[in-house]
Design a protein around this motif. Sequence first.
Motif, PDB file in Angstrom:
ATOM      1  N   GLU A  72       0.840  -1.115  -0.083  1.00 47.36           N
ATOM      2  CA  GLU A  72       0.183   0.148   0.255  1.00 47.36           C
ATOM      3  C   GLU A  72       0.871   0.840  -0.045  1.00 47.36           C
ATOM      4  O   GLU A  72       0.789   2.319  -0.947  1.00 47.36           O
ATOM      5  N   HIS A  73       2.285   1.108   0.960  1.00 49.76           N
ATOM      6  CA  HIS A  73       2.714   2.529   0.850  1.00 49.76           C
ATOM      7  C   HIS A  73       3.931   2.684   0.130  1.00 49.76           C
ATOM      8  O   HIS A  73       4.429   3.935  -0.649  1.00 49.76           O
ATOM      9  N   THR A  75       2.958   1.475  -3.444  1.00 47.98           N
ATOM     10  CA  THR A  75       1.868   2.496  -4.581  1.00 47.98           C
ATOM     11  C   THR A  75       1.719   3.575  -4.498  1.00 47.98           C
ATOM     12  O   THR A  75       1.772   4.484  -5.225  1.00 47.98           O
ATOM     13  N   GLU A  76       1.601   3.700  -3.397  1.00 46.51           N
ATOM     14  CA  GLU A  76       1.096   5.267  -2.529  1.00 46.51           C
ATOM     15  C   GLU A  76       2.194   6.475  -3.237  1.00 46.51           C
ATOM     16  O   GLU A  76       1.742   6.989  -3.653  1.00 46.51           O
ATOM     17  N   ASP A 190      -7.428  10.177  -9.872  1.00 50.88           N
ATOM     18  CA  ASP A 190      -6.881   9.561  -9.336  1.00 50.88           C
ATOM     19  C   ASP A 190      -7.429   9.820  -7.625  1.00 50.88           C
ATOM     20  O   ASP A 190      -7.521   8.934  -6.732  1.00 50.88           O
ATOM     21  N   TYR A 269       1.609  16.561   0.001  1.00 53.95           N
ATOM     22  CA  TYR A 269       0.866  14.685   0.698  1.00 53.95           C
ATOM     23  C   TYR A 269       0.192  15.028   2.323  1.00 53.95           C
ATOM     24  O   TYR A 269      -0.461  14.303   2.561  1.00 53.95           O
ATOM     25  N   GLU A 273      -2.519  15.124   4.275  1.00 53.89           N
ATOM     26  CA  GLU A 273      -3.634  13.976   5.002  1.00 53.89           C
ATOM     27  C   GLU A 273      -3.814  14.237   6.199  1.00 53.89           C
ATOM     28  O   GLU A 273      -4.963  13.154   7.045  1.00 53.89           O
ATOM     29  N   PHE A 280      -3.573  12.848  -2.711  1.00 47.84           N
ATOM     30  CA  PHE A 280      -3.354  13.271  -3.975  1.00 47.84           C
ATOM     31  C   PHE A 280      -3.889  14.383  -4.899  1.00 47.84           C
ATOM     32  O   PHE A 280      -3.008  14.626  -5.594  1.00 47.84           O
ATOM     33  N   TYR A 383      -3.090   1.408  -5.353  1.00 49.00           N
ATOM     34  CA  TYR A 383      -2.935   1.512  -3.920  1.00 49.00           C
ATOM     35  C   TYR A 383      -4.260   1.645  -3.441  1.00 49.00           C
ATOM     36  O   TYR A 383      -4.128   1.295  -2.135  1.00 49.00           O
ATOM     37  N   TYR A 384      -5.131   2.110  -4.412  1.00 47.65           N
ATOM     38  CA  TYR A 384      -6.466   1.931  -4.149  1.00 47.65           C
ATOM     39  C   TYR A 384      -7.020   0.498  -3.148  1.00 47.65           C
ATOM     40  O   TYR A 384      -7.668   0.639  -2.449  1.00 47.65           O
ATOM     41  N   TYR A 387      -5.116  -0.282   0.253  1.00 48.60           N
ATOM     42  CA  TYR A 387      -5.640   0.952   0.942  1.00 48.60           C
ATOM     43  C   TYR A 387      -7.140  -0.289   1.397  1.00 48.60           C
ATOM     44  O   TYR A 387      -7.253   0.432   2.934  1.00 48.60           O
TER      45      TYR A 387
END
Length: 434
Positions: A72-73, A75-76, A190, A269, A273, A280, A383-384, A387
């Motif tokens: 996840e991280h 690809t983030e 995205d 970012y 967050e 994004f 990523y999605y 997540y």
Amino acid sequence: MEFLEKLEFFGPYKTLLLFIGLAILAATYLPRFLSSYPVSMPMVVLGLGLIASIFPLNVDPDLIYSHTWLLEHVTELAVIIALMEAGLKIDRLFEWKTWRIPWRLLSITMLLTIFLIGITGWWIGGLLPATALLLGAVVAPTDPVLASDIQVAGPNQGARDEESGKEEHEPNRAEDEVRFSLTSEAGLNDGLAFPFTYLAIFLAGAGLSQELIWSWVATHVVYKIGIGVSIGYFGGWLAGKYLLTLPAYSDHSKAISGLSSLALTLILYGITELVAGYGFIAVFVGALTLRRYDPDHLKHSNLHSFIDKVQRILTSCLILAFGIVLGLGFLVDVTVVEIIITVLIVFFIRPLSGIVGLIGSKLPKKEIWAISFLGLRGIGSLYYFFYAINIHDFEGKNSVLTILMLTILFSIIIHGFLGPLIMKHLDSRTRQLS
């Protein structure tokens, strides 16, 4: 294989370093040589990954299931860097009229794509409604990571030759509608896919109610998008005002100033967050705002050049890993139904949704077809997915991941083969009309 294991050269670590180096080298030099041929850089790096999987790398075939938080991280990070790179190379002014095509792709094409993929996953794939919605939400957004080869050029480059610095006397490729539309769509959608990912999570959890729907609209649509746009705009303006005015007295200081683009990516970012906004969106809007601040400033090229290099390194490593995972047999248990859904997504759902979204746009039919067909899926979708499953355990998530991996594979090969041919044809057509 036992013979290879006895050779020190083929040790897992050294072999992996070798293929990582080859992948980065391919990402650095191949795009400029392959732009007119039916082969893309991701296709070559994917092939390297498949070859690397033959060697004993000591890679766990179940890595993609057992290390979802790490994936996840990773690809983030790849997505936010690609978003900054995409935003910094768009020269077009941010106005309603000049951005009419991206607005159509976001408001019509993307929503229709989510709906059609969700219906397909539920009806043909037998997925639960929440899982089908997750499939639609993660596959719908086009990818800023893999699509860089068919996007606009760098700041103020147009058709400038990278080595000679001379103009090639071609139409300004950085401003043609197809490349601009694909770049801006990949940058904006995205972030806008997140609300529907959250909606799938809510549906899989407590289910949906009228109160929850209103809460979702207020929080995950209005607030988070608003915060992302606001912080991105203010941060990009602040960065333009101060970063572009800092003096650079030597070639080294000019080159190192490009680091600011990476710093700005992480800062925008992180701040967004932390206050529960969509990072994004903040990164892409921040990049666009910075790009419009004194747009002829030479530092824009330095900023884009550095983040482009970082993006290429991350992209090549992730595609290499993707190829290794496939080579280790990830798709050996794929079903006919999953293949059918993937084919429908790539060849029917996205093209149809794109065409519907562009009805009345007054674009030439060939450009409408190109924009509708060249909607690459890739790292952002992964990523999605990671997540969502790290928050809630979706029933049927393995089938969703298989369809997602198949879609990315299809996209790399099919779009990689046809993309250069389509863009070459459109460029030659533009030259004839001019």
